[in-house]
Structure formats: structure tokens, C-alpha cells
Design an enzyme around this catalytic site. Structure first.
Site, PDB file in Angstrom:
ATOM      1  N   ASP A  13      41.585  44.030  50.023  1.00  0.00           N
ATOM      2  CA  ASP A  13      41.425  43.475  51.370  1.00  0.00           C
ATOM      3  C   ASP A  13      42.698  43.476  52.200  1.00  0.00           C
ATOM      4  OD1 ASP A  13      38.709  42.900  51.239  1.00  0.00           O
ATOM      5  OD2 ASP A  13      39.120  41.166  49.977  1.00  0.00           O
ATOM      6  N   HIS A  69      44.352  38.504  42.563  1.00  0.00           N
ATOM      7  CA  HIS A  69      43.008  38.863  42.106  1.00  0.00           C
ATOM      8  C   HIS A  69      42.764  38.210  40.756  1.00  0.00           C
ATOM      9  CE1 HIS A  69      39.493  41.326  41.216  1.00  0.00           C
ATOM     10  NE2 HIS A  69      39.459  41.555  42.505  1.00  0.00           N
ATOM     11  N   HIS A  91      36.203  35.840  48.965  1.00  0.00           N
ATOM     12  CA  HIS A  91      35.586  37.060  48.413  1.00  0.00           C
ATOM     13  C   HIS A  91      35.569  38.099  49.538  1.00  0.00           C
ATOM     14  CE1 HIS A  91      33.311  39.571  45.865  1.00  0.00           C
ATOM     15  NE2 HIS A  91      32.190  38.901  45.734  1.00  0.00           N
TER      16      HIS A  91
HETATM   17  N1  CMC Z   1      48.749  33.455  47.870  1.00  0.00           N
HETATM   18  C1  CMC Z   1      49.572  32.555  47.305  1.00  0.00           C
HETATM   19  N2  CMC Z   1      49.457  32.086  46.059  1.00  0.00           N
HETATM   20  C2  CMC Z   1      48.417  32.555  45.344  1.00  0.00           C
HETATM   21  C3  CMC Z   1      47.513  33.496  45.854  1.00  0.00           C
HETATM   22  C4  CMC Z   1      47.720  33.948  47.161  1.00  0.00           C
HETATM   23  N3  CMC Z   1      46.899  34.847  47.701  1.00  0.00           N
HETATM   24  N4  CMC Z   1      46.595  33.771  44.915  1.00  0.00           N
HETATM   25  C5  CMC Z   1      46.910  33.043  43.851  1.00  0.00           C
HETATM   26  N5  CMC Z   1      48.013  32.308  44.102  1.00  0.00           N
HETATM   27  C6  CMC Z   1      48.721  31.418  43.182  1.00  0.00           C
HETATM   28  C7  CMC Z   1      47.930  30.142  42.955  1.00  0.00           C
HETATM   29  O1  CMC Z   1      48.323  29.125  43.869  1.00  0.00           O
HETATM   30  C8  CMC Z   1      48.324  29.813  41.540  1.00  0.00           C
HETATM   31  O2  CMC Z   1      49.629  29.274  41.554  1.00  0.00           O
HETATM   32  P1  CMC Z   1      50.033  28.111  40.522  1.00  0.00           P
HETATM   33  O3  CMC Z   1      49.967  28.760  39.175  1.00  0.00           O
HETATM   34  O4  CMC Z   1      51.390  27.701  40.950  1.00  0.00           O
HETATM   35  O5  CMC Z   1      48.983  27.022  40.708  1.00  0.00           O
HETATM   36  C9  CMC Z   1      48.416  31.162  40.855  1.00  0.00           C
HETATM   37  O6  CMC Z   1      48.752  32.090  41.913  1.00  0.00           O
HETATM   38  C10 CMC Z   1      47.134  31.597  40.177  1.00  0.00           C
HETATM   39  O7  CMC Z   1      46.113  31.613  41.171  1.00  0.00           O
HETATM   40  P2  CMC Z   1      44.610  31.207  40.957  1.00  0.00           P
HETATM   41  O8  CMC Z   1      44.077  30.576  42.201  1.00  0.00           O
HETATM   42  O9  CMC Z   1      44.467  30.449  39.668  1.00  0.00           O
HETATM   43  O10 CMC Z   1      43.957  32.625  40.749  1.00  0.00           O
HETATM   44  P3  CMC Z   1      42.426  32.932  40.800  1.00  0.00           P
HETATM   45  O11 CMC Z   1      42.194  34.016  39.817  1.00  0.00           O
HETATM   46  O12 CMC Z   1      41.607  31.693  40.659  1.00  0.00           O
HETATM   47  O13 CMC Z   1      42.226  33.440  42.292  1.00  0.00           O
HETATM   48  C11 CMC Z   1      41.899  34.786  44.165  1.00  0.00           C
HETATM   49  C12 CMC Z   1      42.008  34.751  42.643  1.00  0.00           C
HETATM   50  C13 CMC Z   1      41.561  36.204  44.611  1.00  0.00           C
HETATM   51  C14 CMC Z   1      40.770  33.853  44.649  1.00  0.00           C
HETATM   52  C15 CMC Z   1      43.258  34.330  44.771  1.00  0.00           C
HETATM   53  O14 CMC Z   1      44.301  35.189  44.340  1.00  0.00           O
HETATM   54  C16 CMC Z   1      43.226  34.250  46.282  1.00  0.00           C
HETATM   55  O15 CMC Z   1      42.810  33.229  46.829  1.00  0.00           O
HETATM   56  N6  CMC Z   1      43.663  35.324  47.000  1.00  0.00           N
HETATM   57  C17 CMC Z   1      43.587  35.354  48.430  1.00  0.00           C
HETATM   58  C18 CMC Z   1      42.179  35.707  48.844  1.00  0.00           C
HETATM   59  C19 CMC Z   1      41.881  37.163  48.638  1.00  0.00           C
HETATM   60  O16 CMC Z   1      42.670  38.035  48.990  1.00  0.00           O
HETATM   61  N7  CMC Z   1      40.693  37.441  48.081  1.00  0.00           N
HETATM   62  C20 CMC Z   1      40.212  38.796  47.895  1.00  0.00           C
HETATM   63  C21 CMC Z   1      40.057  39.151  46.459  1.00  0.00           C
HETATM   64  S1  CMC Z   1      39.788  40.912  46.240  1.00  0.00           S
HETATM   65  C22 CMC Z   1      38.263  41.208  46.954  1.00  0.00           C
HETATM   66  C23 CMC Z   1      37.150  40.705  46.142  1.00  0.00           C
HETATM   67  O17 CMC Z   1      36.988  41.155  44.988  1.00  0.00           O
HETATM   68  O18 CMC Z   1      36.411  39.844  46.645  1.00  0.00           O
END
Ligand code: CMC
Length: 452
Positions: free
Chosen positions: A386, A330, A291
Site C-alpha cells: 500500500d 505487515h 487492511h
Molecule cells: N508504523 C509504526 N509502528 C508500527 C507500524 C507502523 N506502520 N506497524 C507496526 N508498528 C509497530 C507496533 O507499534 C509494534 O511496536 P511495539 O512492539 O513497540 O509495540 C510493532 O511494530 C509490531 O506491530 P504490531 O501492531 O504488533 O504488528 P501487526 O502484525 O499486528 O500489524 C499491521 C500489522 C499491517 C496492521 C501494522 O504493521 C500496521 O498497522 N501497518 C500500517 C497499516 C498498513 O500499512 N496496512 C497494510 C497492510 S498490507 C495490505 C494488506 O495486506 O491489507
């Protein structure tokens, strides 16, 4: 097998199952329970069905009734809100109907805070009074300073912020009278006013430097810069370009509907605790690397990549699942995060003052390559807020541990607006999700000496 039809839980008369011509008020979901053959019609309102309407769906009278299972609330609306609108597919972010682009171009952080908290943009007189009230509440009680000085010399500033904002509740014990409008109003002013002071004190502590008191001649962002960076000069004069860039960053972080920290504020606030404690829960949630901690991780990642040549190897590691591309992806945006675009535009002004960061080239190339790669585009992974914010913070001379603190200052207005909306919402109760129990049942206790 029964084939009876049951009414929705709200007691409305059940009409014909809606077809294409059904009006919005007649929209219903028809559900047939294969266990019993019974059919139920659940009202659809605003594109949702009420989870409680599922409860009537039972195998027999002793059955608890059907629940919705939604770990991480990926498809559950927890409230009605008129604060922030996001269209994640189109990359749109609006506060009270105003686009983030227009707010960043024409407004100030304190005006946006007013908009979020008071529903409408202020008149000139309202804005003047609002800014004045916040400005004259920037000081904290001296004991807060002493309390913060008790932290270890290298304490993480985010940990200090969680503790110190929570500690404010002990200085304002009447803050727990959350149904008193006047008492609520003064806590809101205090929270907005004191958050930058606490954040700057945490920074100075971490740097081993004396704390700097607020200078109420300065604007919100300028005063914060002064408390962070003032040394021996009699009067700190912030560079207007840095001041503006920081104010825009605060606007960009002001609110983002029901994200993890806002949900934490609402959940903790739903217990009717004081707003300082609820906001402390928000800061704690924001501390996490997925986050508010993501900007810190994004900058560390750029530093680790070190040079443009290392980008392909790094991206291979991400695609192999060894790590994440921080600052990308996201839960809601499945398009370019509009906040990332605005930050990118303000980078130049900051670099003009502070000199260009060598990490910018790596970030730009990393973004380009990721957006050319099917792994990222097929998963709709684009830069989020970010990805570039860390570069501005770094240019401002902030250690990475301060990045989520900067996010927290901006988000305080959103947390307060959401908390206030929750307090006034007669549909809200103490937040209390259900669970699917998967553990053992009815075991007999075995004394420790007899356990194999
Ligand atoms: N790098 C590589 N792969 C990713 C990433 C990433 N940053 N984010 C998602 N994926 C992949 C994930 O492995 C999954 O792949 P598969 O379908 O093969 O299993 C797919 O994309 C869907 O991801 P998810 O984890 O189900 O998506 P989510 O909605 O649960 O996660 C997130 C959202 C923001 C936690 C995630 O994208 C992430 O960890 N990003 C990096 C951390 C980050 O930048 N966070 C800041 C968010 S914006 C600020 C805020 O609002 O806090």
C-alpha cells in the site's frame, strides 16, 4: 499426582518421544500438565499440533479440556491451502508455485485468476474460453444500476461495492447451491466479470457522472478504464501503459493467503451461504484502514506531510506512538514486501503518461529515512503493497475513496479461489471459534426501578 502418558487424539499408537533422529511421521510434542503431572504426546504434522488434541488435557473428567488462546489468530493455521505461499522473512510471494515477479512480468490478471481458481495455468484454448466467458458477463442487470443510483450522491464507493456485490445474490438465487459444480462455475465467472462494472458504477456515482456500460471489445483492465473515464468519445481507447500498469496492480492484489478479508470470506462462506454474500464480507473486511484502506491512509499521510522538510517531525510522531506510518509493516512480511518493489517499478510508466506526482519525492525520502531508523528496522517494518499503490491510483485520477475498491477488484480472484478450496475441503466446518469468558455469572435480574 498422576504420571500416566496419554495418546494423541487421533488414536495413533504413541511411540518413543521423538529425538533428533525421528522421522517426520513420528514427530510428537510431549507436554506435561503441571496441574496433574500427566504427560501427553501430541502428533506434530506439517509443523503444527492440532488444537483439538489439547482437549484431552484435563484436570479431571468434568473439565472441558485445554484450549488454545490466540486473539487475532497470530499463530493459528485455519486451513490447508495450495494457493499462495508466502515466506515473510525472505520476502517471497508465490501463487501455485509461480513467483509474483514472473507472473507480473509475463502473465495477465485473468490468466492469474484462472491459475488461482483452477490450480494450473490454462492452455491457450482454456485461456481463450475463460477470457471470453468473463468478457460476455460484464454487464449487470439494469436493476443493479437502479439500486446503485439510490445511494446518496457522495456515497463512499466501497460501501456501495459491499452492498451491490451482496445484492447480486438476489439476482442469482440459485447461487446458494454451492455444492453444484456447474452452478458454482457460473457464479465465479459472474463475480470476476461484474466486479469492475460495479466498481466503475460506484466511481461514476461518486463523481456525479452517468454510468458507462462495459465495452467488450476491450481487455479486462482497459474495459475498466473505459467504464471509469469515458466521456463523449464514441470509442474509449485506453493508453496501453496505463492498461498494463493496472493489470499488474490487479495481479499484485490477487491473493495473499489467509489475510483478514480472505478469512472473512472463508468464515462467512463456511455457513454455506452463496459466494456473493461471502465476497461481500470480504469487501467489508477490506474496507478497514488496517487492511485495504491502508493505501488511502498512506496517500492521505503523504499529502499531510506536504514536504520533505516535514518528514523528520512526522517520523518522531510515529515513534512517539502518536500515529502509524501507513503503508509500512505487515503481519507476515518481516522484509520488503515484494509487491511494493514491483509497484515501484511500474510508477515510472504511469508517470510518463500522467506526469510525475510531487508526492513521489516525499514517499521516496520517507522510505529511505524509515529504513535508516532503528525504530523501524528493529521491528522489521518495511514498505508494504500500500505504500506506493496510492501514487499510481492518484496518477490515474482516482479519488482516495476508490483505492480500496481497486484492491477489491484484484482480490476477488483470490477470495473466490479460497472460497472454492474451502467448499471442497472435507475437513472444514462452519467457522466457530471458542472464547475465554471473563464476565459475571449467575446474577439475579433487578427491575430497573430498583437499580441504584
Ligand atoms: N508504523 C509504526 N509502528 C508500527 C507500524 C507502523 N506502520 N506497524 C507496526 N508498528 C509497530 C507496533 O507499534 C509494534 O511496536 P511495539 O512492539 O513497540 O509495540 C510493532 O511494530 C509490531 O506491530 P504490531 O501492531 O504488533 O504488528 P501487526 O502484525 O499486528 O500489524 C499491521 C500489522 C499491517 C496492521 C501494522 O504493521 C500496521 O498497522 N501497518 C500500517 C497499516 C498498513 O500499512 N496496512 C497494510 C497492510 S498490507 C495490505 C494488506 O495486506 O491489507
Amino acid at each position: 499426582m498422576s504420571t500416566e502418558t496419554h495418546a494423541g487424539a487421533h488414536g495413533e499408537a504413541i511411540g518413543q518421544t521423538s529425538g533428533n533422529g525421528a522421522s517426520a511421521s513420528e514427530e510428537r510434542l510431549t507436554v506435561t500438565d503441571s496441574r496433574t503431572g500427566a504427560t501427553y504426546e501430541l502428533p506434530i504434522t506439517d509443523g503444527t499440533v492440532r488444537a483439538m488434541d489439547l482437549r484431552q488435557i484435563k484436570v479431571d473428567e468434568s473439565d472441558f479440556g485445554l484450549m488454545a488462546y490466540d486473539p487475532a489468530y497470530t499463530n493459528t493455521a485455519s486451513c490447508r491451502s495450495s494457493i499462495t505461499y508466502i515466506d515473510g522473512d525472505a520476502g517471497i510471494l508465490q501463487h501455485r508455485g509461480y513467483s509474483i515477479e514472473q507472473l507480473c512480468e509475463h502473465s495477465t490478471y485473468l490468466e492469474v485468476a484462472y491459475l488461482l481458481i483452477h490450480d494450473e495455468l490454462p492452455t491457450e484454448a482454456q485461456l481463450q474460453e475463460w477470457v471470453h466467458e468473463i468478457t460476455i458477463h460484464t454487464f449487470v442487470h439494469e436493476n443493479v444500476k437502479d439500486f446503485m443510483q439510490g445511494f446518496r450522491y457522495d456515497a463512499n464507493p466501497m460501501g456501495m461495492l459491499v452492498a451491490s456485490v451482496g445484492a447480486l445474490s438476489t439476482f442469482y438465487p440459485d447461487a446458494n447451491q454451492i455444492h453444484d459444480e456447474g452452478i458454482r462455475a457460473i457464479q465465479i465467472i459472474r463475480l470476476l466479470a461484474k466486479m469492475p462494472t460495479l466498481a466503475a458504477f460506484a466511481f461514476r456515482h461518486n463523481m456525479g457522472q452517468p454510468y458507462v456500460y462495459p465495452d467488450n471489445d476491450l481487455d479486462y483492465a482497459g474495459n475498466f478504464l473505459g467504464m471509469m473515464y469515458k466521456m463523449t468519445e464514441l470509442k474509449y481507447e485506453p493508453d496501453p501503459r496505463l492498461e498494463r500498469a493496472l493489470d499488474v496492480l490487479f495481479i499484485l492484489h490477487a491473493d495473499h493467503e489467509q489475510n483478514a478479508s480472505t478469512s472473512a470470506v472463508r468464515a462467512v462462506g463456511s455457513t454455506q451461504v452463496d459466494p456473493y454474500s461471502a465476497v461481500a464480507a470480504g469487501v467489508a473486511a477490506l474496507y478497514g484502514p488496517l487492511h485495504g484502506g491502508a493505501n488511502e491512509q498512506a496517500l492521505r499521510m503523504l499529502r499531510r506531510i506536504e514536504s520533505v522538510e516535514n518528514i523528520p517531525g512526522f517520523l518522531e510522531g510515529v515513534k512517539a506512538g502518536n500515529e502509524r506510518l501507513m503503508g509500512f509493516g505487515h503481519r507476515v512480511y518481516k522484509n520488503y514486501d515484494p509487491r511494493a518493489r514491483i509497484i515501484r517499478e511500474h510508477l515510472d510508466a504511469v508517470f510518463e503518461v500522467r506526469g510525475k506526482s510531487p508526492l513521489l519525492e516525499i514517499a521516496t525520502e520517507l522510505e529511505k529515512r524509515a529504513l535508516d531508523d532503528d525504530y523501524f528496522t528493529s521491528r522489521k517494518l518495511y514498505p508494504n503493497v500500500d505504500f506506493y499503490s496510492g501514487l499510481i491510483y492518484e496518477a490515474l485520477g482516482l479519488p482516495v475513496a476508490m483505492f480500496p475498491v481497486m484492491f477489491a477488484i484484484g482480490r476477488t480472484s483470490g477470495w473466490i479461489a479460497q472460497w472454492l478450496e474451502m467448499v471442497k475441503d472435507s475437513e472444514q466446518k462452519i467457522a466457530r471459534p471458542r472464547q475465554i469468558y471473563t464476565g459475571e455469572r449467575d446474577r439475579d435480574y433487578v427491575p430497573v426501578a430498583q437499580r441504584g
